[in-house]
Write a protein that holds these residues in place. Structure first.
Motif, PDB file in Angstrom:
ATOM      1  N   ASN A   1      42.690  45.737  40.356  1.00  0.00           N
ATOM      2  CA  ASN A   1      42.647  44.283  40.474  1.00  0.00           C
ATOM      3  C   ASN A   1      42.531  43.628  39.102  1.00  0.00           C
ATOM      4  OD1 ASN A   1      42.497  41.709  41.447  1.00  0.00           O
ATOM      5  ND2 ASN A   1      40.470  41.918  42.353  1.00  0.00           N
ATOM      6  N   ALA A   2      41.703  44.182  38.246  1.00  0.00           N
ATOM      7  CA  ALA A   2      41.553  43.633  36.890  1.00  0.00           C
ATOM      8  C   ALA A   2      42.851  43.762  36.111  1.00  0.00           C
ATOM      9  CB  ALA A   2      40.418  44.344  36.155  1.00  0.00           C
ATOM     10  N   ARG A   3      43.547  44.879  36.270  1.00  0.00           N
ATOM     11  CA  ARG A   3      44.821  45.069  35.590  1.00  0.00           C
ATOM     12  C   ARG A   3      45.859  44.075  36.112  1.00  0.00           C
ATOM     13  NH1 ARG A   3      46.979  50.892  36.029  1.00  0.00           N
ATOM     14  NH2 ARG A   3      46.925  50.205  38.177  1.00  0.00           N
ATOM     15  N   ASP A   4      45.861  43.823  37.426  1.00  0.00           N
ATOM     16  CA  ASP A   4      46.775  42.835  38.003  1.00  0.00           C
ATOM     17  C   ASP A   4      46.476  41.439  37.477  1.00  0.00           C
ATOM     18  OD1 ASP A   4      48.033  44.815  39.423  1.00  0.00           O
ATOM     19  OD2 ASP A   4      46.963  44.401  41.303  1.00  0.00           O
ATOM     20  N   GLN A   5      45.207  41.117  37.301  1.00  0.00           N
ATOM     21  CA  GLN A   5      44.830  39.807  36.763  1.00  0.00           C
ATOM     22  C   GLN A   5      45.357  39.645  35.346  1.00  0.00           C
ATOM     23  OE1 GLN A   5      43.387  37.117  38.062  1.00  0.00           O
ATOM     24  NE2 GLN A   5      43.268  38.072  40.064  1.00  0.00           N
ATOM     25  N   ASP A   6      45.334  40.718  34.565  1.00  0.00           N
ATOM     26  CA  ASP A   6      45.848  40.660  33.198  1.00  0.00           C
ATOM     27  C   ASP A   6      47.348  40.393  33.215  1.00  0.00           C
ATOM     28  OD1 ASP A   6      45.654  40.897  30.352  1.00  0.00           O
ATOM     29  OD2 ASP A   6      46.497  42.915  30.519  1.00  0.00           O
ATOM     30  N   VAL A   7      48.064  40.998  34.142  1.00  0.00           N
ATOM     31  CA  VAL A   7      49.507  40.759  34.268  1.00  0.00           C
ATOM     32  C   VAL A   7      49.761  39.302  34.638  1.00  0.00           C
ATOM     33  CG1 VAL A   7      51.542  41.318  35.656  1.00  0.00           C
ATOM     34  CG2 VAL A   7      50.083  43.146  34.807  1.00  0.00           C
ATOM     35  N   ILE A   8      48.949  38.768  35.541  1.00  0.00           N
ATOM     36  CA  ILE A   8      49.105  37.366  35.944  1.00  0.00           C
ATOM     37  C   ILE A   8      48.837  36.446  34.766  1.00  0.00           C
ATOM     38  CG2 ILE A   8      48.111  35.549  37.382  1.00  0.00           C
ATOM     39  CD1 ILE A   8      47.705  37.700  39.543  1.00  0.00           C
ATOM     40  N   ASP A   9      47.807  36.739  33.985  1.00  0.00           N
ATOM     41  CA  ASP A   9      47.499  35.912  32.816  1.00  0.00           C
ATOM     42  C   ASP A   9      48.639  35.943  31.802  1.00  0.00           C
ATOM     43  OD1 ASP A   9      45.077  35.191  33.885  1.00  0.00           O
ATOM     44  OD2 ASP A   9      43.917  36.655  32.742  1.00  0.00           O
TER      45      ASP A   9
END
Length: 97
Positions: A35-43
């Motif tokens: 989830n944290a890695r996905d958030q980084d992609v979104i950012d």
């Protein structure tokens, strides 16, 4: 001997319960990491779109200045660019839908 066997059985039972809890905790940890890695992609995607928006505004400003200069060749180039962009978008839209 029976009491030792019973204690060993209890220890094995508790060990398997603990192993299940550790496995569940490991699963949660992996989910949190994903989830944290996905958030980084979104950012990063948000930053890219923000940069694209700024570039598009700048380009539109330059095209407006070019069209307002009154040069007929410049206005013709602008019209061709707009028509080409519409045709490309229409073609892409037909491919996707």
């Amino acid at each position: 001997m029976s009491e030792a066997y019973e204690r060993e059985s209890q220890n094995n039972s508790r060990l398997s319960e603990l192993s299940a809890k550790v496995s569940a905790l490991r699963g949660f940890t992996v989910d949190i990491y994903d989830n944290a890695r996905d958030q980084d992609v979104i950012d990063r995607s948000n930053d890219v779109f923000s940069s694209f928006s700024t570039t598009l505004k700048s380009t539109a400003g330059r095209l407006t200045r070019m069209a307002s200069s009154g040069n007929k060749v410049s206005v013709l180039k602008l019209a061709v660019m707009i028509i080409a962009a519409v045709i490309v978008l229409w073609y892409i839209g037909n491919l996707l839908f």
